[in-house]
Write a protein that holds these residues in place. Structure first.
Motif, PDB file in Angstrom:
ATOM      1  N   ILE A 268      38.253  41.609  28.698  1.00  0.00           N
ATOM      2  CA  ILE A 268      37.927  41.501  30.126  1.00  0.00           C
ATOM      3  C   ILE A 268      38.601  40.272  30.736  1.00  0.00           C
ATOM      4  N   LYS A 269      38.751  39.214  29.956  1.00  0.00           N
ATOM      5  CA  LYS A 269      39.496  38.048  30.441  1.00  0.00           C
ATOM      6  C   LYS A 269      40.927  38.430  30.788  1.00  0.00           C
ATOM      7  N   GLU A 270      41.558  39.200  29.908  1.00  0.00           N
ATOM      8  CA  GLU A 270      42.950  39.593  30.134  1.00  0.00           C
ATOM      9  C   GLU A 270      43.091  40.445  31.396  1.00  0.00           C
TER      10      GLU A 270
ATOM     11  N   LEU B 262      37.141  49.950  28.508  1.00  0.00           N
ATOM     12  CA  LEU B 262      37.995  48.758  28.570  1.00  0.00           C
ATOM     13  C   LEU B 262      39.451  49.103  28.295  1.00  0.00           C
ATOM     14  N   ASN B 263      39.658  50.010  27.374  1.00  0.00           N
ATOM     15  CA  ASN B 263      41.015  50.455  27.068  1.00  0.00           C
ATOM     16  C   ASN B 263      41.635  51.153  28.284  1.00  0.00           C
ATOM     17  N   ALA B 264      40.832  51.980  28.958  1.00  0.00           N
ATOM     18  CA  ALA B 264      41.316  52.660  30.168  1.00  0.00           C
ATOM     19  C   ALA B 264      41.603  51.662  31.286  1.00  0.00           C
ATOM     20  N   ALA B 265      40.758  50.639  31.398  1.00  0.00           N
ATOM     21  CA  ALA B 265      40.919  49.648  32.466  1.00  0.00           C
ATOM     22  C   ALA B 265      42.085  48.695  32.212  1.00  0.00           C
ATOM     23  N   SER B 266      42.581  48.673  30.985  1.00  0.00           N
ATOM     24  CA  SER B 266      43.677  47.762  30.629  1.00  0.00           C
ATOM     25  C   SER B 266      45.054  48.341  30.947  1.00  0.00           C
ATOM     26  N   ASN B 267      45.091  49.553  31.487  1.00  0.00           N
ATOM     27  CA  ASN B 267      46.368  50.181  31.852  1.00  0.00           C
ATOM     28  C   ASN B 267      47.027  49.388  32.980  1.00  0.00           C
TER      29      ASN B 267
ATOM     30  N   TYR C 297      38.286  44.825  40.912  1.00  0.00           N
ATOM     31  CA  TYR C 297      38.276  43.402  40.546  1.00  0.00           C
ATOM     32  C   TYR C 297      36.851  42.858  40.557  1.00  0.00           C
ATOM     33  N   GLN C 298      36.092  43.199  41.586  1.00  0.00           N
ATOM     34  CA  GLN C 298      34.705  42.733  41.642  1.00  0.00           C
ATOM     35  C   GLN C 298      33.905  43.309  40.473  1.00  0.00           C
ATOM     36  N   SER C 299      34.179  44.561  40.115  1.00  0.00           N
ATOM     37  CA  SER C 299      33.466  45.201  39.004  1.00  0.00           C
ATOM     38  C   SER C 299      33.799  44.533  37.675  1.00  0.00           C
ATOM     39  N   ALA C 300      35.052  44.093  37.526  1.00  0.00           N
ATOM     40  CA  ALA C 300      35.446  43.385  36.302  1.00  0.00           C
ATOM     41  C   ALA C 300      34.643  42.092  36.165  1.00  0.00           C
ATOM     42  N   TRP C 301      34.487  41.376  37.251  1.00  0.00           N
ATOM     43  CA  TRP C 301      33.686  40.154  37.233  1.00  0.00           C
ATOM     44  C   TRP C 301      32.223  40.462  36.922  1.00  0.00           C
ATOM     45  N   LEU C 302      31.717  41.539  37.513  1.00  0.00           N
ATOM     46  CA  LEU C 302      30.312  41.884  37.291  1.00  0.00           C
ATOM     47  C   LEU C 302      30.067  42.248  35.832  1.00  0.00           C
ATOM     48  N   PHE C 303      31.003  42.979  35.235  1.00  0.00           N
ATOM     49  CA  PHE C 303      30.884  43.289  33.809  1.00  0.00           C
ATOM     50  C   PHE C 303      30.863  42.002  32.981  1.00  0.00           C
TER      51      PHE C 303
ATOM     52  N   GLN D  95      42.672  37.997  34.388  1.00  0.00           N
ATOM     53  CA  GLN D  95      43.817  37.090  34.510  1.00  0.00           C
ATOM     54  C   GLN D  95      45.086  37.824  34.931  1.00  0.00           C
ATOM     55  N   HIS D  96      45.269  39.052  34.434  1.00  0.00           N
ATOM     56  CA  HIS D  96      46.447  39.819  34.832  1.00  0.00           C
ATOM     57  C   HIS D  96      46.409  40.112  36.334  1.00  0.00           C
ATOM     58  N   HIS D  97      45.227  40.442  36.831  1.00  0.00           N
ATOM     59  CA  HIS D  97      45.100  40.714  38.264  1.00  0.00           C
ATOM     60  C   HIS D  97      45.367  39.454  39.096  1.00  0.00           C
ATOM     61  N   GLN D  98      44.925  38.318  38.610  1.00  0.00           N
ATOM     62  CA  GLN D  98      45.125  37.079  39.366  1.00  0.00           C
ATOM     63  C   GLN D  98      46.605  36.763  39.551  1.00  0.00           C
ATOM     64  N   VAL D  99      47.424  37.237  38.641  1.00  0.00           N
ATOM     65  CA  VAL D  99      48.871  37.020  38.742  1.00  0.00           C
ATOM     66  C   VAL D  99      49.558  38.163  39.491  1.00  0.00           C
ATOM     67  N   HIS D 100      49.181  39.420  39.168  1.00  0.00           N
ATOM     68  CA  HIS D 100      49.928  40.578  39.652  1.00  0.00           C
ATOM     69  C   HIS D 100      49.217  41.365  40.761  1.00  0.00           C
ATOM     70  N   ARG D 101      47.949  41.094  41.019  1.00  0.00           N
ATOM     71  CA  ARG D 101      47.189  41.803  42.049  1.00  0.00           C
ATOM     72  C   ARG D 101      47.312  43.317  41.882  1.00  0.00           C
ATOM     73  N   ASN D 102      47.008  43.791  40.702  1.00  0.00           N
ATOM     74  CA  ASN D 102      47.162  45.205  40.376  1.00  0.00           C
ATOM     75  C   ASN D 102      45.891  46.022  40.537  1.00  0.00           C
ATOM     76  N   LEU D 103      44.752  45.371  40.792  1.00  0.00           N
ATOM     77  CA  LEU D 103      43.472  46.065  40.907  1.00  0.00           C
ATOM     78  C   LEU D 103      43.062  46.229  42.368  1.00  0.00           C
ATOM     79  N   THR D 104      42.253  47.231  42.642  1.00  0.00           N
ATOM     80  CA  THR D 104      41.630  47.338  43.954  1.00  0.00           C
ATOM     81  C   THR D 104      40.560  46.253  44.071  1.00  0.00           C
ATOM     82  N   GLN D 105      40.088  46.010  45.289  1.00  0.00           N
ATOM     83  CA  GLN D 105      39.030  45.012  45.482  1.00  0.00           C
ATOM     84  C   GLN D 105      37.768  45.378  44.711  1.00  0.00           C
TER      85      GLN D 105
END
Length: 422
Positions: A196-198, A159-164, A214-220, A201-211
């Motif tokens: 995981i919420k952060e 989670l720490n790595a994914a928060s970059n 993003y799907q994996s974040a939801w699955l987690f 939500q950050h992606h929903q504003v900045h679109r910083n994740l790959t597809q």
């Protein structure tokens, strides 16, 4: 002469399968220098991408993982190079299939588990954070059975790595791998919800994740809090239906729906894999949670578009997921007029007319109409609502009659449906 040069006669590599090429290169690894070893592994990773599921299973056996473990033990394979290979194997395993158990039974699995625990027990200033992330990613993506101890170590680390939040391709790729690994994690405890919420939500504003990230974040999130009271967060705060609808529509435009049959039996496109992962997630939500909101109307529209697009060339998508519409028709928050407007009723009636109708599809369509009929049954006390109910019933009845759906009408009566226009 290079240490990797073989005295054996060279065969035309372009004429042999990816699995044969891969195994040939694997056999050469232990005789290579560090830089040559890395180059061969990069080539092997490219060959993994070319393998279909059957080829992948045939290559990545317990024996192969045990061989890797032995090479590491004998210092014939550097750990950094082993990780370069294993991270890609784990990534492809997650995309190609999830039910491959060979790694969990291997000596390499035991080695990596011990390495994770040992690294975690080091003092903060002695820890190798990059190694820890790599080990956790390999262990989760390759494995299938994880102890609470390993989860409690790996989840915060990843989670720490994914928060970059740095915006560059390298960070995107690292975040994608961390979230893909996290999508395998499952503990029935409400921990790390804010993290995981952060990320979402950050992606929903900045679109910083790959597809895929993003799907994996939801699955987690869905796996992690399946039994926790987070319906409000998922549905109204993070807007699952809105986000899933947007992702489905984008993927529907990108999938090569016209692939030939022989191509479909080979490796799957990433867009197709992502589409199915989203459908699985939506399926999971519908069966596990009760809370719906008005945003699900758009999701229904997106599902209809997926099913129509897949009808001719990807029939298995419709076979496996059409039931999502009949379950949607059960929900009181989904208005029948929305099902009519968004094309769900048209889709199901069209399917019922097919001469090659699959039994599963027939069952789902009949259940869809059964639920619609139940929802429209019974007079409303309010005159305006009653008039609206009658109008919707009449419109659906006339549409079906115009399309010649006599079999559907017969099925309605058989299933005790009341279609009287009064």
């Amino acid at each position: 002469m290079s240490a990797c040069t073989s005295d054996k006669p060279q065969i035309g590599l372009q004429d042999i399968s990816p699995t044969t090429k891969f195994l040939k290169l694997f056999d050469e690894l232990e005789n290579c220098r560090e830089d040559e070893q890395m180059q061969k592994i990069l080539e092997m990773n490219g060959l993994i991408d070319e393998m279909d599921e059957e080829e992948f299973i045939s290559v990545f056996t317990k024996e192969l993982y045990d061989n890797i473990d032995e090479m590491i033990e004998e210092k014939k394979l550097l750990m950094v190079n082993a990780i370069l290979l294993l991270k890609h194997v784990g990534y492809c395993k997650m995309l190609k299939m999830n039910a491959l158990y060979s790694f969990g039974d291997s000596l390499l699995s035991k080695r990596m588990r011990e390495m994770i625990i040992d690294e975690n027990e080091k003092k903060k200033d002695e820890k190798d954070e990059r190694l820890m992330i790599d080990l956790c990613e390999c262990y989760l993506t390759l494995g299938y059975d994880f102890s609470y101890e390993l989860h409690s170590i790996c989840i915060p680390c990843l989670l720490n790595a994914a928060s970059n939040k740095e915006e560059n391709e390298e960070t995107q790729n690292e975040t994608e791998m961390a979230l893909l690994a996290l999508s395998k994690a499952f503990i029935e405890q409400e921990l790390n919800l804010n993290e995981i919420k952060e990320i979402i939500q950050h992606h929903q504003v900045h679109r910083n994740l790959t597809q895929l990230a993003y799907q994996s974040a939801w699955l987690f999130l869905m796996n992690r809090f399946l039994y926790e009271n987070v319906e409000e967060v998922i549905t109204n705060e993070l807007h699952l239906a809105r986000e899933a609808a947007r992702e489905l529509e984008e993927l529907t435009r990108c999938v090569n729906w016209k692939k030939k049959d022989e191509e479909k039996r080979g490796k799957k496109e990433k867009e197709e894999i992502l589409l199915k992962r989203w459908l699985d997630l939506i399926d999971n939500y519908i069966f596990s949670y009760k809370l719906w909101n008005e945003e699900f109307v758009q999701l229904i529209s997106s599902l209809v578009k997926v099913f129509k697009a897949s009808r001719d060339n990807y029939k298995e998508i419709e076979f496996n997921y059409l039931h999502l519409l009949y379950i949607s028709a059960e929900k009181k928050t989904v208005k029948i007029e929305d099902l009519l407007k968004e094309g769900a009723i048209d889709l199901c009636s069209e399917e019922m007319k097919q001469s090659t109708l699959n039994n599963g599809v027939a069952f789902d369509c009949l259940n869809f109409f059964l639920n619609v009929s139940r929802r429209l049954k019974g007079k409303k006390d309010d005159d305006k609502e009653e008039a609206k109910r009658k109008a919707i019933k009449r419109k659906i009845f006339e549409k079906m009659e115009e399309e010649g759906c006599e079999d559907i009408m017969t099925a309605f009566m058989k299933f005790c449906l009341v279609w009287q226009i009064s």
